[in-house]
Every structure is written in C-alpha cells, then in structure tokens.
Design an enzyme around this catalytic site. Structure first.
Site, short mmCIF file in Angstrom:
data_model
loop_
_atom_site.label_atom_id
_atom_site.label_comp_id
_atom_site.label_asym_id
_atom_site.label_seq_id
_atom_site.Cartn_x
_atom_site.Cartn_y
_atom_site.Cartn_z
N PRO A 24 -12.16 -0.14 -4.75
CG PRO A 24 -14.06 1.21 -4.39
CD PRO A 24 -12.68 0.89 -3.84
N GLY A 25 -13.11 -0.48 -8.20
CA GLY A 25 -13.04 0.15 -9.52
C GLY A 25 -14.40 0.00 -10.18
NE ARG A 26 -15.64 -5.71 -12.23
CZ ARG A 26 -15.01 -6.09 -13.33
NH1 ARG A 26 -15.61 -6.01 -14.49
NH2 ARG A 26 -13.78 -6.57 -13.27
CE1 TYR A 50 -10.16 -10.69 -18.29
CE2 TYR A 50 -11.72 -8.87 -18.40
CZ TYR A 50 -10.46 -9.36 -18.08
OH TYR A 50 -9.53 -8.51 -17.56
CB CYS A 78 -9.17 -9.00 -39.14
SG CYS A 78 -9.67 -7.80 -40.36
CE1 TYR A 87 -10.07 -2.95 -14.57
CE2 TYR A 87 -12.34 -3.21 -13.84
CZ TYR A 87 -11.01 -3.08 -13.56
OH TYR A 87 -10.59 -3.07 -12.25
N GLY A 124 -13.00 -5.32 -6.12
CA GLY A 124 -13.56 -6.54 -6.72
C GLY A 124 -15.05 -6.71 -6.60
C1 LIG Z 1 -7.95 -4.34 -10.41
C2 LIG Z 1 -7.71 -4.14 -8.98
C3 LIG Z 1 -8.69 -3.53 -8.18
C4 LIG Z 1 -10.06 -3.14 -8.70
O1 LIG Z 1 -10.84 -4.22 -9.05
P1 LIG Z 1 -12.41 -3.98 -9.37
O2 LIG Z 1 -12.90 -5.33 -9.76
O3 LIG Z 1 -12.48 -3.02 -10.51
O4 LIG Z 1 -13.05 -3.45 -8.15
C5 LIG Z 1 -8.38 -3.31 -6.86
N1 LIG Z 1 -7.19 -3.66 -6.32
C6 LIG Z 1 -6.23 -4.26 -7.07
C7 LIG Z 1 -4.96 -4.63 -6.42
C8 LIG Z 1 -6.47 -4.53 -8.41
O5 LIG Z 1 -5.51 -5.13 -9.12
#
Ligand SMILES: *Cc1c(COP(=O)(O)O)cnc(C)c1O
Length: 421
Positions: free
Chosen positions: A287-289, A329, A354, A383, A242
């Site tokens: 972490p992802g983002r 969003y 559209c 994403y 997150g």
């Molecule tokens: C989506 C998600 C993440 C990654 O969130 P980011 O905002 O991309 O870091 C981590 N853990 C869980 C359980 C998620 O659903």
C-alpha cells in the site's frame, strides 16, 4: 478525532493550528502528521493480523512519498518497502528497512539497478518482481556474475478491469504491466533462466485508488490458481497495493474499510489456495496511498483574485509543479479555507503555472478570499511531493512534520535559488 477540524473558526490539522504554522514558514508547504501516519500503518498491519493472515508483510510503496523522516517512522514500526528504482532502494535501506523486507517492482529496471540491488542487499532482497522474460534473463545473468542467487517473483497480469481512472489501472492485457498465465508457466520450464534465480513468490497490482474490490477478489483468485499450477514452494503471495481513500465526500460510503479488505483477502486465499495446498506462504501488501494520503496537506496562500465575466479565479501560490494529481489525472482534492467562513461564491482555484490544467478545483463553493488568506489542499500526502517538479523553474516546497509530541519538525527544506539555479 477528525484530521481536519475548525476550532474557534481556525482550521486545525492533526490538532495543530495551520495559520500559526504558516506565520513562520513560507508557503506553499506540505504539512504531515506523524500521528495519522502511525495510525494508518498500524490499522493496516493490525487489520491483516486480525483477519488471520499469516505473518503479513506491509511493504510501503515508496513512490507515494519517499520523505526520509516519514520512511524512518515506518521502518521503526516494522514496515517493508515496495520500490521501483535504485534511488528508492537506497532511500529505503538508509532509512532502516532491511533488504529482506524490500520488493523491487517496475517494468524497466536497468542492469545498473539490478547489479546495485544484488550487491547492497547481498542477495537478500525479498524479491525482484519481474515483468518480462528479458528481465528474468538479465537478472539471472547479473546474479551469475555477482555469484548470488536472485529471489524472483512473477508479477501476474490477471486480466481484470478494476473500476478506476484509466491512467492508474494496470491489470489488463493492454497495459504494460504483469505477465500472462501461459507465459509464466512456460518461463518456469526454461531451465537456463533459473541457474541463478529462484522463484519465491507471485504478485499482482491491478491499479490504484480502488474503491470496488470485485476485481481485486478475481485477481487474487487467479493468482492462487496459477500459484497451484507452478507447484513451486512459494514463500509469499503479494496482493499488491492500490486500496483507495475518499478524496471526494461521495467516496466515503464506497471506500472499503481495512477490515472488509483484509477479510476479502483472507477468504479468497483460503478458498482458492490454503484449502488446496499444504503450503502456507505469507501475505505481502504494497500500500502507498492508503497509508500516507490522509497524513498530509498542502498549505497555500491566495495571491489575488481575477474575474473574467462569469469566471472567478482565485490564484494561489502553489502550482501543479508542487502537486500534480489534479492536472495529471483530473483528480479531486478538497480546497478548504483556513479561516472558517460561509461559502458565498463559486470559484476556480488555480496556480501560477503557465498551463490551463494548473487548476486545483473548478466551481468550488468558497468564502470570499483575499490576498494573503490561507487555503489548504486536502489529502496530499501521497503522490504529492514525490510527483513534483521544478517546472517553470520553481523551487521545490518545504515539508514539515507535526511530530507525536505536537512539535513541528522541518523534514525537507524548501529549495532556494542557490540550490535550484
Ligand atoms: C504504485 C504501486 C503501488 C502503490 O499503489 P497505491 O495506490 O499507492 O497503494 C504498489 N505496487 C506497485 C507495483 C505500484 O506500482
């Protein structure tokens, strides 16, 4: 070095001239940078090590970008994976991430996915991060049937309200995510759920695009408190993902550095757990983002202009099916022309879909743009492709990678009509 920079009035991404890439490749396309991806992962991991966190495990959230080549690069650096489906599990393992480094999140794991996970991981999956009593019951029975022991982690609902978009906030009672303290403690007492399950960790994930860490600190403290109450020999504490990025220039000042974030995690764990227990569970991150958002851009061409009285629309060839965050969003992403020029008007940059929400930016100051000109949408590595669709029967776009040696590699072909229809 900045990731995006003009050189002789031509925009470069990760030192690569975008216009030359677009000469040989059909727009819209995603362009990723191995150098940025590697740097982001290493900064994150090293940040945890530097903050004295014990044996940290960084589990990249595959849903943010499951591209095979990108996941392989992360796997080589030692990354684990946070997955939310059987498909993501298969992808992670095929890209070289061992089961021991994979956490399985999500509120709706199916029986098929659970059995698959137990089987392919030979019971070694780092953990099933469970979200309900019924899920624990099902996992325990699946483990019994397959003669294994499932490694379980409770995802806690720490009842906090992080400051973020309501659709990406997940840590409060009204959200479908996580378990309340009293429920966790009562599930632990029910012996029948634990015949083939073992509690190895606790986790939280309170939301995405977090720029203010107050709620994170509170949530970790709460998790530590519950961890002590369980009296279980936990192997890990999972602080979730997150951590946000600066999509908008105004967010740059607010964005926590990796050092600030890791220091906060360390100090909170120390104060709330390590000082009160002899256990030293390792720390898991999801972490992802923060790892992948800034490692990708979406390159698009202007189709044409359309002026309706005061509203000037620049219509581009990429749409919300290629990149969904603005329409889903109301997310902000920078729109930047590839040829540098002075901004002369305010325009709405829209796609061909559209839907009125198919808009990448309203009232953006931009130079005059004509048919064939290139623009990019910034920070679209996370994403982006993964949330895309075939809406309006449009094929999925090409994905290209700028490798460390600056050579370009196709990491996913564009979908043509033959594949699509
Ligand atoms: C989506 C998600 C993440 C990654 O969130 P980011 O905002 O991309 O870091 C981590 N853990 C869980 C359980 C998620 O659903």
């Amino acid at each position: 070095m900045k990731n995006l920079e003009y050189k002789n009035k031509k925009l470069q991404f990760s030192k690569t001239d975008i216009a030359s890439v677009a000469k040989n490749n059909k727009t819209p396309f995603y362009l990723y940078s191995e150098e940025i991806l590697v740097k982001n992962y290493q900064d994150f991991y090293q940040g945890a090590v530097n903050a004295n966190l014990i044996n940290p495990l960084v589990c990249f959230a595959l849903k943010s970008n499951p591209n095979k080549e990108l996941v392989k690069i992360l796997a080589k650096m030692g990354s684990g994976a946070d997955i939310v489906s059987g498909g993501e599990l298969k992808r992670a393992m095929e890209c070289g991430i061992p089961a021991e480094k994979i956490v399985f999140s999500g509120v709706g794991k199916t029986e098929e996915e659970i059995l698959y996970a137990l089987k392919v991981s030979k019971g070694k999956l780092c953990s099933f991060n469970i979200e309900s009593l019924e899920e624990l019951e099902l996992i325990n029975s699946c483990a019994k049937r397959t003669k294994t022991v499932a490694r379980i982690c409770f995802r806690l609902n720490p009842v906090v309200k992080p400051k973020t978009h309501k659709y990406i906030s997940t840590g409060n009672k009204t959200h479908k995510f996580g378990l309340l303290e009293k429920d966790v403690l009562s599930f632990l007492k029910e012996k029948k759920y634990w015949s083939h399950s073992k509690l190895v960790g606790l986790s939280i994930h309170i939301g995405s695009q977090l720029l203010d860490l107050k709620a994170t600190k509170k949530a970790i403290a709460k998790m530590c408190d519950i961890a002590l109450k369980t009296q279980a020999p936990l192997e890990f504490i999972d602080v979730g993902g997150g951590l946000g990025v600066d999509y908008h220039p105004s967010e740059t000042k607010r964005m926590p550095s990796i050092e600030e974030y890791m220091t906060l995690v360390y100090k909170t764990l120390h104060k709330e757990f390590y000082s009160k227990s002899d256990l030293r569970p390792r720390v898991v991150f999801e972490p992802g983002r923060r790892i992948i958002a800034k490692a990708g851009i979406l390159v698009m061409r202007v189709l044409r202009n359309k002026i309706s009285e005061d509203n000037h629309f620049v219509i581009v060839d990429g749409g919300m099916n290629d990149f969904m965050r603005p329409s889903l969003y109301g997310a902000y992403h920078g729109v930047t022309p590839v040829q540098e020029a002075k901004a002369t008007t305010r325009v709405h940059v829209v796609g061909p879909i559209c839907e009125t929400s198919d808009c990448f930016g309203s009232d953006r100051p931009l130079p005059a743009l004509k048919s064939g000109d290139l623009v990019i949408l910034e920070d679209t590595g996370a994403y982006g492709y993964s949330m895309g669709s075939n809406y309006n029967l449009r094929g999925r776009p090409l994905e290209l990678l700028i490798q460390k040696n600056q050579k370009l590699k196709t990491v996913n072909k564009a979908q043509d009509y033959k594949e699509l229809l």
